[in-house]
Design an enzyme around this catalytic site. Structure first.
Site, PDB file in Angstrom:
ATOM      1  N   ASP A 196       0.884  -1.160   0.000  1.00 27.38           N
ATOM      2  CA  ASP A 196       0.000   0.000   0.000  1.00 27.38           C
ATOM      3  C   ASP A 196       0.927   1.217   0.000  1.00 27.38           C
ATOM      4  OD1 ASP A 196      -2.056   1.788   0.049  1.00 27.38           O
ATOM      5  OD2 ASP A 196      -3.110   0.893   1.749  1.00 27.38           O
TER       6      ASP A 196
HETATM    7  C1  BGC Z   1      -4.933   3.361   0.103  1.00 29.62           C
HETATM    8  C2  BGC Z   1      -5.004   2.366  -1.041  1.00 29.62           C
HETATM    9  C3  BGC Z   1      -4.757   3.064  -2.357  1.00 29.62           C
HETATM   10  C4  BGC Z   1      -3.442   3.806  -2.291  1.00 29.62           C
HETATM   11  C5  BGC Z   1      -3.112   4.557  -3.571  1.00 29.62           C
HETATM   12  C6  BGC Z   1      -3.677   4.210   0.045  1.00 29.62           C
HETATM   13  O1  BGC Z   1      -3.710   5.236   0.996  1.00 29.62           O
HETATM   14  O2  BGC Z   1      -4.996   2.683   1.329  1.00 29.62           O
HETATM   15  O3  BGC Z   1      -6.238   1.713  -1.054  1.00 29.62           O
HETATM   16  O4  BGC Z   1      -4.786   2.143  -3.414  1.00 29.62           O
HETATM   17  O5  BGC Z   1      -3.475   4.759  -1.228  1.00 29.62           O
HETATM   18  O6  BGC Z   1      -3.979   5.619  -3.752  1.00 29.62           O
END
Ligand code: BGC
Length: 805
Positions: free
Chosen positions: A224
């Protein structure tokens, strides 16, 4: 072209290999021309494809929220949604969609509840598998997320989940396992949180042993965003790609770790192989081509999914569908300005939104009089400046010289990662939203700045603000996705055009790094006195034959980055409904929320229709359903509490950094049943516009511990309808510690009036198994129920399920 991964690996030195394992910027991996590899582009997900430019001037098809998709209980529809998203991804140059989110509805307070599917792992797995299959059939990758136990937002970067292995296997890992088995996803996203002592980007046991070893997952694991913390531990723990770049724990730091002897090169080669396989799958290697995607009408599909997802919770005296009423009063701020999606990385910008008011007006039958009144306004942020504004974005250098201008459909700039045109972050000194406003009404106008940094706001020659806006305590992602609004007021006169300018000064520290320019100008004309607004709405409702009240949550309630504190509807919406219902017996309440809300008035109104966050076509779908062109097709994917205080599981606050999932396998209906508390509406509940008689149920054990179920049912109404036939299992000799009943399968059927149809449902052996150091099938007598919902079984039979083969 053959995919010769060894030949490609042979052409890459250590630095090139480790470079490929790290983002080159926020959304992409670096190209490697020496092997014909183009840059792989990733983008959120899940209700649309944002693209690398996260801005309203590059709009995206916006589908209903994941809770809505799950409410269709239709994996084939989820697959069609995946297909249209693949088409969108290709249009926007995206190779990998950062979706679906298959964490569970453990607590209704979870901030990303709207973004997950269900409290039930089987329903989650089936919808997620359909979605993944659809996206990947279009040649676009998915990253099923967030692996694993990422079911809350409080302390989300650091929280640790303490969870028993049995609970992990039977609940939280189960949807991932099912999707890996059935849909073979090309990617998995490792979560921010830790599980039982190790952060998920370093969780060798779950990533290497379980996901890859036991389940045979052959795709890549991406962190993530900002979740990868330690070079050596992440590489050894099973992470392949660290995002975002350019500064990550992989790349040059990974090469150094190899040179220092802390990670062996074989591990790097395995990681690179998995990224190259992804490249091959999405067509990023020269010569490979992604499968062709057929042209699907996305706007029409958004409307179809919306109406199929709407859950009719209550419909006294068949008040719905409306039978050409003389007059309709439409009430509530969300009728005019609906909440179509949840907040955070799931946010995309649609080209057009059909509000409930637009949808109902467009479809209004001849001779029906429709009037609107605000009634109650729960919004705590101003609408983005658009009505009455003519705006442009102006980019300037550090000396104030104009570099470029761009058309601006509304008062919002989001230049994250990529800048428009030829702009470079190094040359940029300031960005401004500039233009004019012609006010519709005289009085006190309110302007809002949403953004973190140095701003100057000038309206009609008057400087309303000049200084820094800061938000304390926000994490780095939330600081951008959920910035608090600052408000300033000034008197303006109707019809007198004024100049507006909101200038954002780009911090010098951004030079050489990632462009992260995100701010917004909000606006509202003079606001009516809340008491008077309520009175006006009640008076309108008293005069109308039908009152449609649209209530729901706001941007401050449901978002990534924080959990909810309450399930109460914000503002005076409960009061609005109660007072309208007191003067109009045909009050229909439309609930516009992605997750459960308390509805203390639910038994005092004629109908309650849950429309979730319905995406761009929500208002059109609402008209389809209210006027009866289509029936609402949804069934609750999650049990809906009467009050938060009744919920058996609700805590989302870690204690000393740890959240204990002490309820074990008892979440959702499993927990409500055990606690012996009645919710407002059980899992699986939802009414249509016809009736169903279940006429026969047969269950044939398959010898492998599962069974094939056949259910016959007849449409007893006067119009064509759909029914979701739900199959629940109850062990007859309850083996201590197990839930009393659980969902073991489901099927959608459709039939015309008077017609009889058959639903076929498989009960997999896994549905009859528990985790007991390994999966163990539990042979014995089971009651098999064919049900309309968890609380409404229609036919039951008892069979013995055992492995006989
Ligand atoms: C989120 C993810 C997301 C990523 C990119 C993160 O803060 O938890 O679900 O895909 O950001 O935007």
């Amino acid at each position: 072209m053959t995919f010769d991964v060894d030949a490609m690996l042979g052409k890459l030195d250590l630095d090139a290999k480790t470079r490929l394992l790290a983002g080159q910027d926020v959304w992409t991996l670096p190209p490697l021309p020496e092997i014909g590899l183009a840059s792989i582009v990733m983008s959120d997900g899940p209700v649309g494809v944002r693209g690398v430019r996260w801005t309203p001037d590059d709009p995206s098809l916006t589908l209903p929220s994941p809770t809505a998709l799950a409410a269709t209980w239709d994996p084939e529809l989820a697959e069609r949604v995946g297909g249209v998203l693949a088409q969108e991804a290709r249009r926007k140059g995206v190779d990998v969609l950062l979706a679906p989110t298959v964490n569970l509805h453990r607590s209704p307070l979870g901030g990303r509840h709207f973004e997950c599917y269900s409290e039930d792992p089987l329903l989650t797995g089936h919808i997620g598998a359909g979605y993944v299959a659809g996206v990947q059939a279009g040649g676009v990758g998915t990253t099923v997320k967030h692996f694993v136990a990422n079911d809350f937002e409080t302390e989300r970067f650091t929280a640790e989940v303490d969870v028993a292995e049995k609970t992990l296997r039977e609940l939280y890992l189960a949807p991932f396992e099912y999707i890996v088995d059935k849909a073979r996803p090309w990617g998995i996203m490792a979560a921010y949180n830790g599980v039982n002592g190790s952060t998920m980007t370093e969780h060798g046991r779950l990533l290497n042993d379980v996901l890859r070893g036991e389940w045979g997952f052959d795709g890549f694991v991406v962190s993530d965003w900002l979740a990868a913390r330690h070079t050596v531990n992440a590489a050894k723990g099973g992470l392949d790609v660290a995002m975002p770049g350019p500064k990550t724990v992989f790349g040059a730091r990974l090469a150094e770790a190899v040179r220092a002897g802390d990670v062996d090169e074989q591990t790097i080669d395995d990681m690179v192989r998995r990224v190259l396989l992804l490249a091959h799958r999405v067509g990023a290697l020269k010569g490979t081509t992604a499968p062709l995607v057929s042209e699907v009408d996305g706007a029409e599909l958004a409307r179809e999914v919306a109406r199929r997802s709407f859950v009719l919770l209550r419909n006294e005296n068949d008040v719905l569908p409306l039978d050409k009423p003389r007059s309709i009063a439409v009430l509530g701020a969300l009728a005019d300005d609906p909440k179509i999606l949840g907040g955070g990385s799931a946010t995309v910008f649609p080209a057009d939104v059909v509000s409930p008011l637009d949808g109902l007006r467009t479809a209004l039958p001849d001779g029906v009089d429709l009037r609107y009144s605000l009634g109650a306004d729960p919004r705590t942020t101003l609408p983005t400046a658009s009505d009455g504004f003519a705006l442009t974005a102006i980019a300037r250098d550090g000396e104030g010289r104009e570099l470029a201008t761009f058309p601006l459909p509304e008062g919002r700039i989001r230049w994250i990662g990529e800048l428009p045109g030829e702009l470079t972050i190094d040359a940029l000194g300031s960005v401004e939203i500039a233009g004019t406003l012609t006010p519709e009404a005289s009085g006190e106008h309110i302007f809002g700045i949403t953004g973190a940094g140095l701003f100057t706001l000038t309206v009609a020659g008057k400087t309303l603000f000049d200084g820094a806006t800061v938000r304390e305590g926000a994490d780095v992602v939330t600081a951008v996705t959920h910035v608090e609004e600052q408000r300033y007021t000034t008197e303006l006169t109707a019809g007198e055009r004024v100049d507006i300018r909101l200038v954002y000064r780009v911090p010098p520290a951004m030079a050489g790094g990632i462009a992260w320019i995100s701010f917004e100008l909000g606006h509202s004309g003079p606001i009516a006195d809340p008491g008077a607004a309520l009175e006006a709405a009640v008076a309108l409702a008293a005069d109308a034959e039908v009152a449609v009240v649209v209530v729901g949550t706001t941007a401050d309630v449901e978002s990534e980055g924080f959990d909810r504190k309450t399930l109460a509807l914000p503002g005076k919406q409960d009061e609005l409904v109660t007072r309208v219902a007191a003067v109009n017996p045909r009050t229909v309440v439309v609930v516009n929320a992605g997750a459960p809300v308390e509805m203390p008035w639910r038994n005092d109104v004629a109908a309650v229709l849950l429309v979730w966050f319905p995406g761009q076509a929500g208002g059109a779908a609402l008209a389809d359903v209210l006027f009866g062109a289509h029936e609402p097709g949804g069934r609750l994917p999650t049990t809906w509490p009467e009050r938060l205080a009744d919920c058996p599981v609700w805590n989302v606050e870690p204690k000393d950094g740890v959240l204990h999932y002490e309820e074990g396998v008892f979440i959702g209906y499993r927990a409500w049943e055990r606690a012996d508390v009645a919710p407002a509406y059980w899992f699986g509940h939802g009414l249509g516009y016809t009736g169903w008689e279940y006429t026969a149920l047969s269950v044939e054990p398959d010898g492998d511990g599962g069974a094939d179920v056949r259910v016959r049912l007849r449409n007893t109404g006067t119009r064509t309808g759909r029914e979701v036939v739900q199959i629940y299992l109850t062990p007859v000799d309850i083996d201590g510690g197990r839930p009393a009943r659980w969902l073991a399968g489901f099927a959608n059927v459709e039939a015309g009036p008077g017609e009889e149809v058959e639903a076929a449902v498989r009960i997999e052996s896994r549905s009859v198994s528990i985790w007991d150091d390994s999966w163990r099938h539990v042979p014995g007598e089971y009651a098999v129920e064919a049900a309309h919902s968890y609380a409404n079984p229609r036919l039951t039979t008892t069979v013995r399920l055992a492995k006989t083969g």
